[in-house]
Design an enzyme around this catalytic site. Structure first.
Site, short mmCIF file in Angstrom:
data_model
loop_
_atom_site.label_atom_id
_atom_site.label_comp_id
_atom_site.label_asym_id
_atom_site.label_seq_id
_atom_site.Cartn_x
_atom_site.Cartn_y
_atom_site.Cartn_z
N TYR A 13 16.56 7.73 -11.65
CA TYR A 13 15.65 7.08 -10.71
C TYR A 13 16.01 7.61 -9.33
CZ TYR A 13 19.91 4.33 -10.58
OH TYR A 13 21.22 3.95 -10.52
N HIS A 31 32.14 2.61 -8.02
CA HIS A 31 31.57 1.34 -8.47
C HIS A 31 32.65 0.59 -9.26
CE1 HIS A 31 27.24 3.03 -8.15
NE2 HIS A 31 27.61 2.42 -7.04
N ALA A 32 32.98 -0.59 -8.74
CA ALA A 32 34.17 -1.31 -9.20
C ALA A 32 34.16 -1.66 -10.70
CB ALA A 32 34.31 -2.59 -8.38
N ARG A 42 30.36 -4.73 -8.13
CA ARG A 42 30.05 -3.29 -8.08
C ARG A 42 30.48 -2.64 -6.76
NH1 ARG A 42 25.51 0.40 -9.44
NH2 ARG A 42 24.54 1.17 -7.57
N HIS A 58 30.94 7.66 -13.42
CA HIS A 58 30.32 6.32 -13.43
C HIS A 58 30.10 5.86 -14.86
CE1 HIS A 58 28.76 5.95 -9.18
NE2 HIS A 58 29.07 7.25 -9.22
N ARG A 103 25.66 4.65 -1.97
CA ARG A 103 24.46 4.69 -1.11
C ARG A 103 24.88 4.87 0.35
NH1 ARG A 103 23.35 4.44 -5.59
NH2 ARG A 103 21.67 3.39 -6.71
N GLU A 138 27.49 9.73 -16.10
CA GLU A 138 27.39 8.31 -16.51
C GLU A 138 27.97 8.26 -17.91
OE1 GLU A 138 26.32 5.62 -14.88
OE2 GLU A 138 25.22 6.47 -13.18
O1 0X9 Z 1 23.02 4.03 -9.05
C1 0X9 Z 1 24.02 4.75 -8.98
O2 0X9 Z 1 24.68 4.91 -7.98
C2 0X9 Z 1 24.48 5.48 -10.24
N1 0X9 Z 1 24.23 4.70 -11.39
S1 0X9 Z 1 25.14 3.42 -11.70
O3 0X9 Z 1 24.58 2.75 -12.85
N2 0X9 Z 1 26.59 3.93 -12.12
O4 0X9 Z 1 25.24 2.62 -10.54
C3 0X9 Z 1 23.68 6.73 -10.44
C4 0X9 Z 1 23.33 7.54 -9.30
C5 0X9 Z 1 22.51 8.66 -9.80
N3 0X9 Z 1 21.76 9.23 -8.82
C6 0X9 Z 1 20.42 9.18 -8.79
N4 0X9 Z 1 19.75 8.53 -9.66
N5 0X9 Z 1 19.84 9.81 -7.84
ZN ZN Z 2 28.12 3.67 -10.90
#
Ligand code: 0X9
Ligand code: ZN
Length: 425
Positions: free
Chosen positions: A357, A183-184, A237, A305, A253, A380
């Site tokens: 989440y 994530h940039a 991002r 992250h 993702r 994180e």
């Molecule tokens: O959303 C994400 O990819 C990560 N958080 S961020 O704020 N750095 O973008 C967290 C991914 C964590 N994985 C899950 N929640 N399953």
């Molecule tokens: Zn991230």
């Protein structure tokens, strides 16, 4: 038309095009960041309605009840959002009145500083991608017997995707693989990766740490996005691959495990756009290929992250705990204890879905399920005291040094479990 006049027109046109495509930084003037704290599940679900809306950028995510959520909102949507919050009686405060002002403050601090000398590392300012690569290349010159770099792919815009390997003695050892900045905008992640590199290679107290383990560290997975956050849009991002309406894919993702199942979007303008297919991005392909070509050797994977002070392990896509939940939880807690011992910073440890989440198609779940890497974590890192993605450069050192203590615990565990074969957790 004579040639001089034509040349003049052409020059003006080129300058104009350059101006509109490059020099104009995206402005966040008037953007506000609200901190909303849902007190019930119903309230949390109400907030979820805004996640896909282009005017809303969730800087931190909707977690359990009573956890504050930071949301950046474009000027045009603020009035309606505030009315909504008031009508629903949601608890909120405004934590940043004008995001652009924050970014300008950060810029003026950075501008006053001298750029990093080529080949050097600094932890008092954020380095550009070319500076980061110059540093790790310099290490291979200064420490040729332990440090080597490898270009494991090219980014969409053609930048090198470079990893550094740190190892001595035997080849084919167990690997600890650490990646940052998929994530940039999460600028605090590359310095953490660089500090681990710096301590391993340049601090002679730690020479034993790469005798029985090989470290592979990928400091900037998404260099196009990272550079774009320096030149054009601080809060970008995604990757920078082009599409019909909006550019970029959320690299976290885009992995081919439970792709597009939950917490990911098929809408290309979304911040969590999963891509037109799994592994559509060359950057995630590079990570996948690395997993493939080192199958069985990678024993620990860490994805860096920001922000949230969370230490998460699989799964993100399901609330069924992994079969080795106890082990992952207790190792995570020991890592946190080591981090906390430095200055009291406390990370929440748990499965990603339980403490954050649901998401799917991320590198952490992929590493475990498909890559066969049992120990797989997302860290994180903390937010800036200055709010959000703008941790002051003066906050780099405290963050990287405390994480280093946690990394040592991870390392000890990998050695006990896989090298000496005497696991103790
Ligand atoms: O959303 C994400 O990819 C990560 N958080 S961020 O704020 N750095 O973008 C967290 C991914 C964590 N994985 C899950 N929640 N399953
Ligand atoms: Zn991230």
């Amino acid at each position: 038309m004579n040639q001089t006049i034509f040349g003049c027109y052409l020059q003006t046109l080129v300058l104009f095009l350059v101006a509109i495509t490059h020099a104009v930084r995206i402005s966040y003037d008037g953007y506000k960041v609200y901190q909303v704290t849902p007190r019930t599940r119903v309230e949390a679900d109400l907030l979820r309605e805004f996640e896909e809306d282009i005017h809303f950028d969730f800087w931190s995510e909707i977690r359990a009840v009573d956890f504050p959520v930071d949301i950046m909102v474009a000027p045009g949507a603020q009035e309606e959002f505030e009315d909504f919050l008031d009508n629903q009686n949601l608890e909120y405060t405004t934590i940043i009145e004008n995001v652009e002002e924050k970014i300008q403050e950060e810029d003026s601090r950075q501008r006053r500083q001298v750029r990093v000398d080529r080949g050097n590392v600094t932890f008092t300012e954020y380095m550009r991608h070319d500076e980061i690569l110059a540093y790790i290349e310099q290490l291979t010159v200064d420490y040729p017997s332990i440090a080597t770099t490898e270009v494991i792919g090219k980014s969409f815009e053609g930048r090198d995707l470079t990893v550094i390997r740190i190892s001595s003695g035997a080849s084919n050892k167990s690997i600890i693989f650490i990646e940052a900045a998929i994530h940039a905008r999460e600028w605090i992640a590359p310095p953490v990766a660089l500090y681990i590199i710096n301590q391993l290679v340049e601090n002679s107290n730690y020479t034993n740490m790469y005798e029985d383990i090989e470290w592979v560290i990928f400091p900037v997975v998404n260099p196009d996005g990272y550079e774009y956050t320096h030149t054009d849009a601080r809060l970008w991002r995604k990757t920078r691959s082009t599409a019909t309406i909006c550019n970029g894919v959320d690299g976290n993702r885009n992995f081919d495990f439970q792709w597009m199942v939950t917490g990911a979007s098929s809408w290309q303008c979304s911040e969590t756009y999963a891509g037109r297919s799994a592994f559509s991005e060359v950057e995630t392909q590079a990570v996948k290929n690395f997993f493939d070509s080192h199958r069985g050797r990678i024993k620990l994977f860490i994805d860096l992250h920001s922000y949230g002070r969370l230490l998460m392990f699989p799964w993100g896509y399901t609330s069924d705990p992994p079969s080795d939940f106890e082990e992952l939880q207790s190792l995570g807690e020991r890592v946190n204890d080591a981090i906390t011992s430095v200055r009291g910073t406390n990370y929440t440890v748990g499965t990603a879905i339980s403490i954050l989440y649901p998401t799917s198609g991320g590198s952490r779940d992929y590493a475990k399920a498909v890559g066969g890497i049992d120990l797989s974590y997302t860290i994180e890192l903390p937010a800036g005291g200055n709010a959000g993605f703008n941790p002051d450069a003066s906050e780099i050192i405290p963050v990287v040094t405390e994480i280093w203590e946690g990394i040592k615990v991870f390392y000890d565990y990998v050695v006990e479990k896989y090298v000496n074969g005497t696991k103790t957790v």
